[in-house]
Design an enzyme around this catalytic site. Structure first.
Site, PDB file in Angstrom:
ATOM      1  N   GLU A 139      61.928   7.108  46.457  1.00 23.43           N
ATOM      2  CA  GLU A 139      60.814   6.180  46.232  1.00 23.43           C
ATOM      3  C   GLU A 139      60.899   4.984  47.183  1.00 23.43           C
ATOM      4  OE1 GLU A 139      63.820   3.745  44.832  1.00 23.43           O
ATOM      5  OE2 GLU A 139      63.543   5.861  44.335  1.00 23.43           O
ATOM      6  N   HIS A 156      67.438   7.308  47.226  1.00 22.84           N
ATOM      7  CA  HIS A 156      66.247   6.952  46.460  1.00 22.84           C
ATOM      8  C   HIS A 156      64.993   7.263  47.265  1.00 22.84           C
ATOM      9  CE1 HIS A 156      68.003   4.096  43.231  1.00 22.84           C
ATOM     10  NE2 HIS A 156      69.004   4.760  43.784  1.00 22.84           N
ATOM     11  N   ASN A 190      71.843   3.080  46.326  1.00 19.87           N
ATOM     12  CA  ASN A 190      72.555   2.154  45.444  1.00 19.87           C
ATOM     13  C   ASN A 190      73.428   2.973  44.513  1.00 19.87           C
ATOM     14  OD1 ASN A 190      73.491   0.301  43.618  1.00 19.87           O
ATOM     15  ND2 ASN A 190      71.530   0.012  42.593  1.00 19.87           N
ATOM     16  N   GLY A 203      70.504   5.249  37.791  1.00 19.25           N
ATOM     17  CA  GLY A 203      71.006   4.444  36.685  1.00 19.25           C
ATOM     18  C   GLY A 203      72.400   3.934  36.953  1.00 19.25           C
ATOM     19  N   CYS A 257      70.075   9.980  42.603  1.00 18.48           N
ATOM     20  CA  CYS A 257      71.140   9.004  42.407  1.00 18.48           C
ATOM     21  C   CYS A 257      72.020   9.383  41.210  1.00 18.48           C
ATOM     22  CB  CYS A 257      70.554   7.604  42.274  1.00 18.48           C
ATOM     23  SG  CYS A 257      71.768   6.287  42.496  1.00 18.48           S
ATOM     24  N   PHE A 258      71.952   8.655  40.099  1.00 18.09           N
ATOM     25  CA  PHE A 258      72.717   9.020  38.908  1.00 18.09           C
ATOM     26  C   PHE A 258      72.353  10.432  38.469  1.00 18.09           C
ATOM     27  CE2 PHE A 258      74.001   8.296  34.358  1.00 18.09           C
ATOM     28  CZ  PHE A 258      75.296   7.882  34.604  1.00 18.09           C
ATOM     29  N   SER A 309      69.934  -0.081  38.115  1.00 17.91           N
ATOM     30  CA  SER A 309      71.202   0.488  38.564  1.00 17.91           C
ATOM     31  C   SER A 309      72.237  -0.587  38.875  1.00 17.91           C
ATOM     32  CB  SER A 309      70.989   1.355  39.809  1.00 17.91           C
ATOM     33  OG  SER A 309      70.228   2.502  39.510  1.00 17.91           O
TER      34      SER A 309
END
Length: 382
Positions: A354, A352, A304, A234, A262-263, A52
């Site tokens: 994870e 995220h 992020n 991403g 995220c993306f 990313s």
């Protein structure tokens, strides 16, 4: 000064003309990207190898970096993806029992330009006030060129807005991450810049994960006979990722259970007809507070992203695929941090779960995905 050898004088040049002088500790040369800062106190190896961050120059707000060296276990992909790296102080000691080498040597080996010895607090405040912007890292003879020439070079670089980058970081060939223990589900994971920890988290919950390229079609997804489809994190602008949006819409039409992060959250938003926009300086770090609107619980999350979904945080929105509501919001600025579809089996979060590296408050979301696939199976077999 660090005990590591310092190669050349270096200069960090922002598109608005602000310059910071420092010392090169990575590969010699020149590099360009979007200057962003991350507030994580740890996890620089995971940050550097996160796809990313493609085409971005990462500024670490933690003052000393490199303490834990580099190891063969914490990479989130097969390479370093950042365009450049900026820190206040590179430590001269690699003092972790898992360390197999130094951060500096990895940056040199992989051709990443890096600068230390600058006032990263001043740089971070500048980016926070003015917004993320294009930047150039210049070392050696390049750093000695007239400043106006360097600023002009930075301003010739492409902006992040409008950039389609998922195809540049995605796997070129499908691969499989096998379930740990009994296989309970099969998942098609669309690699828009996936971190290796993500399919590992799904595998730990009995999911056999087929990681597919960003260009995967619905026919290729159906070929693995999935119980659900996952859209990864991403880089780049979601408004430029039309193929991923179209695939998401096909998944929604088929009522295939969907989980995006995220993306992938932004892709779900655009598939539903919501807008996306570029944040002033984004959310990057492992300490971002997010409120789950259903429970009121505050989760500390790893993030992020520089783009976000534009949606009302109260009530629901009618879309071509039924109603959708915002499920999570950022405590700091009320940015949308999650979407939940009420009439089709789909949800997403901006953070995220994870959490590599970072807190594991949001790990339950993988269990929620498993529960969604179980419910869909039961409805299909009823």
């Amino acid at each position: 000064m660090s005990k590591h050898s310092i190669n050349n004088d270096a200069l960090v040049v922002l598109e608005d003309g602000r310059c910071f002088g420092g010392e090169s500790f990575g590969a010699a040369g020149t590099s360009f990207g979007e200057a962003v800062f991350t507030t994580g106190m740890t996890g620089y190896q995971e940050t550097l190898t996160d796809p990313s961050y493609h085409r971005q120059v990462v500024v670490m707000t933690a003052p000393q970096i490199g303490n834990t060296g580099w190891n063969g276990e914490d990479n989130e992909s097969g390479r370093i993806w950042v365009s450049g790296f900026v820190v206040r102080d590179l430590t001269g000691i690699d003092s972790n029992w898992r360390s197999s080498g130094s951060l500096q040597q990895q940056l040199i080996d992989q051709g990443i330009v890096a600068v230390q010895g600058i006032d990263t607090r001043a740089l971070t405040r500048h980016l926070r006030d003015r917004g993320a912007m294009r930047v150039g890292l210049f070392t050696g003879d390049d750093a000695a060129r007239p400043r106006e020439q360097l600023v002009a070079l930075v301003n010739e670089q492409p902006r992040m807005a409008g950039a389609y980058l998922a195809g540049e970081v995605s796997t070129s060939e499908p691969y499989v991450v096998e379930a740990v223990g009994e296989q309970k589900f099969t998942v098609a994971a669309i690699d828009l810049g996936i971190k290796s920890s993500t399919p590992e988290q799904m595998a730990a919950r009995g999911m056999r994960v087929h990681v597919l390229p960003a260009t995967a079609s619905m026919e290729e997804v159906r070929a693995v006979n999935p119980d659900g489809i996952f859209f990864s994190n991403g880089p780049g602008d979601p408004a430029a990722a039309g193929d991923a949006v179209a695939l998401m819409q096909q998944a929604l039409e088929a009522k295939l259970p969907v989980f995006g992060i995220c993306f992938g959250n932004q892709i779900l938003g655009r598939a539903l007809g919501l807008g996306t926009y570029k944040l002033k300086f984004g959310h990057r770090g492992v300490n971002v507070p997010v409120r789950d609107k259903a429970t009121g619980r505050i989760e500390i999350t790893s993030q992020n992203h520089g783009f976000a979904v534009d949606a009302p945080t109260e009530g629901h929105t009618d879309t071509p695929y039924g109603r959708v509501e915002v499920s999570h919001v950022c405590v700091n600025d009320d940015v949308v941090e999650g979407l939940r579809c009420l009439d089709v089996p789909a949800f997403s979060v901006q953070h995220h779960p994870e959490a590599a590296a970072g807190p594991h408050d949001a790990g339950y979301l993988f269990d929620r995905f498993a529960d969604m696939m179980t419910s869909q199976k039961e409805q299909t077999n009823a």
